[in-house]
Motif scaffolding. Sequence first.
Motif, short mmCIF file in Angstrom:
data_model
loop_
_atom_site.label_atom_id
_atom_site.label_comp_id
_atom_site.label_asym_id
_atom_site.label_seq_id
_atom_site.Cartn_x
_atom_site.Cartn_y
_atom_site.Cartn_z
N UNK A 119 45.38 41.61 25.04
CA UNK A 119 44.54 42.81 25.15
C UNK A 119 43.69 42.74 26.42
N UNK A 120 43.16 41.55 26.72
CA UNK A 120 42.38 41.40 27.95
C UNK A 120 43.22 41.74 29.17
N UNK A 121 44.43 41.21 29.25
CA UNK A 121 45.29 41.47 30.40
C UNK A 121 45.61 42.95 30.54
N UNK A 122 45.91 43.60 29.41
CA UNK A 122 46.30 45.01 29.46
C UNK A 122 45.11 45.91 29.82
N UNK B 256 42.33 45.07 31.33
CA UNK B 256 41.84 44.82 32.68
C UNK B 256 42.79 45.41 33.72
N UNK B 257 44.09 45.24 33.50
CA UNK B 257 45.08 45.75 34.45
C UNK B 257 45.18 47.26 34.39
N UNK C 171 33.09 34.81 39.71
CA UNK C 171 33.46 35.55 40.92
C UNK C 171 33.26 37.06 40.76
N UNK C 172 32.75 37.47 39.60
CA UNK C 172 32.46 38.88 39.40
C UNK C 172 33.69 39.76 39.32
N UNK C 173 34.82 39.19 38.93
CA UNK C 173 36.05 39.97 38.92
C UNK C 173 35.98 41.12 37.92
N UNK C 174 35.34 40.87 36.79
CA UNK C 174 35.24 41.95 35.79
C UNK C 174 34.34 43.07 36.29
N UNK D 21 33.77 43.88 39.40
CA UNK D 21 34.41 44.59 40.50
C UNK D 21 35.63 45.37 40.05
N UNK D 22 36.33 44.86 39.05
CA UNK D 22 37.53 45.51 38.51
C UNK D 22 38.43 46.06 39.62
N UNK D 23 39.00 45.20 40.50
CA UNK D 23 39.77 45.71 41.63
C UNK D 23 41.00 46.48 41.22
N UNK D 24 41.59 46.11 40.08
CA UNK D 24 42.81 46.81 39.72
C UNK D 24 42.54 48.25 39.30
N UNK D 25 41.28 48.64 39.17
CA UNK D 25 41.00 50.03 38.85
C UNK D 25 41.30 50.95 40.03
#
Length: 541
Positions: free
Chosen positions: A110-113, A115-116, A253-256, A258-262
Amino acid sequence: MEYQEKKIVPPTRVTHITFHRIKDPLYVFQLTIWSLPPLAAAAITFAAFLRARPQRRVPGGYALRFLFLTLFFWSAFNAIATLVSSEKAIFLATQFAYLGVSLAPVAWFVFAVTYSQRVLKISRHALNTISALPLITMLLALSNSSHHLIWIDLRFVSADGFTGLITEHGFWFYVHAVYSYALILVATAVLAFALTQYKQHHQSLLAAVFAPVVAVTTNLLSLSPWNPYPWLDLTMVGFVVAVLILDVGIMRRGLLRNAPVSRERVIEHLKDPVLVLNHDGEIIDANQSALSAWDHEFSLLGNTIDELIPRIPSEILFSPDSNSETTIAGRAYEIASTPLDPTNVATQVAIVFRDVTERRAAISALQNAKAELQRMAHTDALTNMHNRRYFMERLQTEFERIQRHGSVLSVLLFDLDHFKKVNDTYGHDIGDAVLIAIADVVNQVKRGTDIACRFGGEEFALLLPETDKIGAINLAQRMRRSIESYPYATKVGHNVQVTASIGVATLSQADQAPENLLKTADRALYKAKDGGRNMVCISND
């Protein structure tokens, strides 16, 4: 360490599982070196769960917290199993550990889906379906004594004050294991693919891949015959490493946040239509806005851009950072073209269409309103002729032109004779009608280059570019005769007698300002009035 093994159930045929107490009373605790890995895993996963709280509202945030929570349950109940010496308590803790064992792969998926987001979309119904088997596994683990589908054999070992559990798994355990590994594999692939779209996140990509690899590897080792400590779940060691990797590689690293895949979702949900063309001009991709706007009319995908925009040159579309405008299906668009690989002449091109229909309409309305305001500022409301302000602006312009290039310029000023008597006799409504009729006469007599205006009241003026004294006098005489002979009875409704006195002035070398020309024409006008009216006069100056 030497240990003694006590089989509770023969491995050949299982009908039920019973617990045999070795010698320790119920609820006696033990603290040994074997408790350290699960205790460390429980502490680290719970700390990660708390650290992820501020990020719970970003894409994937809730799922990541749920993942850490399931790992905490798994680790905590494993720790309890190493801290108690009662066989019954050990097995009970092992059963409750399946609160985390069964749901951790689902949480990672669920996290992968989430987030992606766009790489793999999944509905709530599909998510419930995916969670069904893990929930069944959890229930089977808690009710194993009724069916033995999770464990078919339990063996307790005791040595140096430690009592541990060695299990032999049943059929459903392996079904769940294969299913869980498949979920983890798919989830990791989805997350890795999403992160590969953004080069600046290569460290996060490594974390997203290595964290599940470490956890799965230690889990496989724990279940294998090569596990040197079969009473210890080595997955706990993997949890410690995996959670630390996720903490450093994703959360710190603040990836969540930033959510780049958005970014892909941004393109997909842009209100502006976006098309991607290959080097032949074929439309190979389109976002939802483009499909909604045009696909029902043009069948976008697989067709060329010429079918959508037939009149735009292809070199504009394929030029780097080009901008242009076009009209599609009655709407106006600004188009911006950007090559996806500027170094490759055969690269694909992304085209963004900005709908400017409303903006163009607003600009046009604003321009029209501005023009109308300007017209009103320069127009007499009654006669619709130019007013004094406009006349003076044009007089100044013509004066400056003559000073630069040399030419001739004349002015007519005329006044209606005894117009006050018309107002007093017939009323102001008739007087206004007469003024409108005079404007009609002036427009009929004047030439296209002449500027006519109502100076105020019953006084009018004409600016005659490129006209000398003789030409001005001739036009003034035509004007005087036309005013006198105009059919006022038909146009106004009363047989009104109207005449005009006209003064003529032509620009001379002595005139150093446009106002001097007007003063000269004004003196000529009063000369005509003093001479008996209904005549054209020229000043002697």
